[in-house]
Design an enzyme around this catalytic site. Sequence first.
Site, PDB file in Angstrom:
ATOM      1  N   CYS A 193      -9.620 -27.999  82.333  1.00 46.73           N
ATOM      2  CA  CYS A 193      -8.698 -27.857  81.194  1.00 46.73           C
ATOM      3  C   CYS A 193      -7.945 -26.527  81.264  1.00 46.73           C
ATOM      4  O   CYS A 193      -8.540 -25.460  81.089  1.00 46.73           O
ATOM      5  CB  CYS A 193      -9.516 -27.981  79.905  1.00 46.73           C
ATOM      6  SG  CYS A 193      -8.701 -27.387  78.411  1.00 46.73           S
ATOM      7  N   CYS A 241      -7.998 -24.365  78.108  1.00 44.50           N
ATOM      8  CA  CYS A 241      -9.330 -23.767  77.927  1.00 44.50           C
ATOM      9  C   CYS A 241      -9.434 -22.475  78.728  1.00 44.50           C
ATOM     10  O   CYS A 241      -9.953 -21.466  78.255  1.00 44.50           O
ATOM     11  CB  CYS A 241     -10.435 -24.713  78.408  1.00 44.50           C
ATOM     12  SG  CYS A 241     -10.572 -26.219  77.431  1.00 44.50           S
TER      13      CYS A 241
END
Length: 144
Positions: free
Chosen positions: A68, A71
């Site tokens: 991600c 993230c």
Amino acid sequence: MTATLLVPCPHCGGLNRLPHNRLADQPRCGRCKSAVLPDKPFALDDAGFAAQIKGDLPLLLDVWADWCGPCKAFAPIFEQAASRLVGRCRLAKLDSEANQRLAGQLGIRSIPSLILFKDGREIARQSGAMPLPQLLAWLAQHGI
Ligand SMILES: [Zn+2]
């Protein structure tokens, strides 16, 4: 305010009783001697979850995954927040790939997700990354 705080050790989960006036002194766990209040986020997993949401300090959980991008961009912000909030809030990260059972229990639908726990219960949740001032303001709304 009480004179002592009960705080689980991020490493072994043992509950430590910390005097308020010693919170800034990098207290060590009575059981395993690890740092009880590290100035960095610690990794949480399925097995440790129940122990880590206990105690007198709130826990902020960052649910993330290795693939991600947002993230990863948020990780340094979360680290800065951890160093600012030592003794006020504990910051932990949950790898949603390695801990799918817990991520499922928590009803994670998108990452990054931030979940704030107090007294063993979820009190707030926020999806998506945010800049540090916004993160601190969000926590302040919840008394942190
Ligand atoms: Zn310990």
